[in-house]
Design an enzyme around this catalytic site. Structure first.
Site, PDB file in Angstrom:
ATOM      1  N   LYS A  21     -12.479  -2.992  -3.708  1.00  0.00           N
ATOM      2  CA  LYS A  21     -13.368  -1.814  -3.701  1.00  0.00           C
ATOM      3  C   LYS A  21     -12.677  -0.621  -4.341  1.00  0.00           C
ATOM      4  O   LYS A  21     -13.311   0.250  -4.912  1.00  0.00           O
ATOM      5  CB  LYS A  21     -13.701  -1.403  -2.257  1.00  0.00           C
ATOM      6  CG  LYS A  21     -14.472  -2.416  -1.471  1.00  0.00           C
ATOM      7  CD  LYS A  21     -14.796  -1.818  -0.092  1.00  0.00           C
ATOM      8  CE  LYS A  21     -14.641  -2.846   0.998  1.00  0.00           C
ATOM      9  NZ  LYS A  21     -13.346  -2.776   1.679  1.00  0.00           N
TER      10      LYS A  21
ATOM     11  N   LYS B 217      -6.518  -8.912  -7.155  1.00  0.00           N
ATOM     12  CA  LYS B 217      -7.763  -9.287  -6.492  1.00  0.00           C
ATOM     13  C   LYS B 217      -8.877  -8.269  -6.752  1.00  0.00           C
ATOM     14  O   LYS B 217      -8.606  -7.088  -6.998  1.00  0.00           O
ATOM     15  CB  LYS B 217      -7.538  -9.503  -4.996  1.00  0.00           C
ATOM     16  CG  LYS B 217      -7.390  -8.275  -4.155  1.00  0.00           C
ATOM     17  CD  LYS B 217      -7.482  -8.655  -2.668  1.00  0.00           C
ATOM     18  CE  LYS B 217      -7.597  -7.381  -1.858  1.00  0.00           C
ATOM     19  NZ  LYS B 217      -8.303  -7.498  -0.635  1.00  0.00           N
TER      20      LYS B 217
ATOM     21  N   LYS C 219       0.822  -1.222   0.000  1.00  0.00           N
ATOM     22  CA  LYS C 219       0.000   0.000   0.000  1.00  0.00           C
ATOM     23  C   LYS C 219       0.851   1.265   0.000  1.00  0.00           C
ATOM     24  O   LYS C 219       0.459   2.279  -0.572  1.00  0.00           O
ATOM     25  CB  LYS C 219      -0.973   0.001   1.195  1.00  0.00           C
ATOM     26  CG  LYS C 219      -2.005  -1.125   1.078  1.00  0.00           C
ATOM     27  CD  LYS C 219      -3.375  -0.771   1.601  1.00  0.00           C
ATOM     28  CE  LYS C 219      -4.360  -1.779   1.049  1.00  0.00           C
ATOM     29  NZ  LYS C 219      -5.592  -1.965   1.584  1.00  0.00           N
TER      30      LYS C 219
END
Ligand code: AQP
Length: 339
Positions: free
Chosen positions: A204, A201, A117
């Site tokens: 959202k 993956k 991230k």
């Protein structure tokens, strides 16, 4: 029953956007089954974790209600399970600070999710992103949760929570925290992949809405997204092994298998030699049958904000009772003056 022998499950979802098929098949659907196999269940909406990657487009309050509606519409039963927002129980943050004071930085620097991230610019990443696993450890240890259902991507964080609990017990020379056991969700859909790229993956935060099926997508939108889902030119094989190197095809087979409670090998056998056109038609029908009713129920629930907020407040007060008792015990161990 003593707390030590009690099965208490805790898990959560970050309210960072529309809840999708990956969240449902990889997490929420499993919790619905698990809630009947334990004495106590805590299903949190981890809004403080969402702050680590907050974007202007995030509407935290509405996203939180959206997750609550997804839990309820999927079958989480508030009579068996506390549904609450993490920020409503202030002890999460308090415990995170205490645990942060005994977590070596070296442990946090090893976390792969932080590296993913933060990317290359770790100097610009916020402290919250680095400390995320400490807050997650606090979420779990605050309630002395015995079992934590986790997806593959969260295994490393749960291992860290166990290490932190062990470090605390050693420092204060007592078995204060019980080490939480993972429930590894070994279902076919442990990792649902993007419909646009089978190597990443379903998420959202993916910029393309075509990469995911949202639980609130209408039947028409589901059909369109599956029609547009990336595939390849080969027909479907009879053997699962033959899908190696065909990540998009494998993903669609896995989704079908998971929704129909089969294993992917069975699905392959059923569709051996079929073109994607006929398989996609059946997959669309299956998705509409299983997901559209959840979306409809979510829409109904989201129309009643007062009801959703009552669920969240009731859940928070159940969680709060446990949290404040455990924090009082913890204060005594730390040598702080009791409240
Ligand atoms: N694609 C997925 N396949 C299987 N399980 C998944 N989960 C998430 N995506 C998939 C599981 O859903 C639970 C809640 O996830 P989360 O929202 O707390 O965090 P996340 O994994 O970061 O979810 P997203 O959708 O990818 O959100 P963003 O884009 O905001 O980071 C977890 O148990 C997770 O394993």
């Amino acid at each position: 029953m003593s707390e030590k022998n009690m099965k208490r499950i805790l898990s959560g979802v970050r309210p960072t956007g529309a809840i999708h098929l990956g969240n449902y098949l990889g997490a929420i659907r499993n919790w619905v089954k698990l809630q009947h196999q334990s004495e106590e269940n805590l299903f949190c909406i981890v809004d403080l974790h969402a702050l680590t990657t907050v974007e202007e487009s995030h509407d935290l309050a509405n996203n939180t209600r959206n997750v609550a509606a997804a839990y309820l519409a999927s079958g989480i039963d508030p009579k068996h399970s506390a549904i609450f927002s993490q920020s409503h129980v202030a002890e999460h943050s308090e415990l995170a600070w205490i645990l942060g004071c005994l977590t070596p930085l070296g442990w946090l620097n090893r976390m792969t999710q932080f590296k993913d991230k933060a990317g290359k610019k770790t100097e610009h990443a916020c402290l919250g992103l680095l400390a995320y696993p400490v807050l997650m450890a606090a979420d779990i240890l605050l309630y002395r949760a015995s079992h934590v259902p986790v997806g593959e991507d969260q295994k490393q964080h749960l291992e860290l929570a166990r290490d932190i609990a062990g470090a605390f017990n050693r420092r204060y020379n007592q078995e204060f925290f019980q080490l939480p056991e993972p429930i590894i969700l070994g279902t076919a859909a442990a990792r649902v992949m993007s419909l646009r790229d089978g190597t990443v993956k379903m998420s959202k935060s993916d910029a393309s809405d075509y990469s995911r099926i949202n639980l609130m997508d209408s039947a028409d939108v589901i059909a369109l997204k599956i029609r547009k889902a990336k595939t390849d030119a080969e027909p479907l094989p009879a053997e699962l092994k033959a899908l190696e190197g065909r990540p998009e095809a494998l993903n669609l087979i896995t989704i079908f298998a998971s929704l129909s409670d089969q294993n992917p090998t069975q699905t392959c056998q059923t569709y051996a030699g079929h073109s994607f056109a006929s398989f996609k038609k059946d997959l669309t029908d299956l998705l509409i049958a299983k997901i559209a009713p959840i979306g409809e129920e979510m829409r109904r629930l989201l129309g009643d904000e007062t009801y959703l907020d009552t669920i969240l407040h009731t859940g928070a007060s159940q969680a709060q009772k446990l949290a404040s008792k455990h924090m009082q015990d913890l204060r005594a161990v730390l040598g702080l003056i009791p409240l």
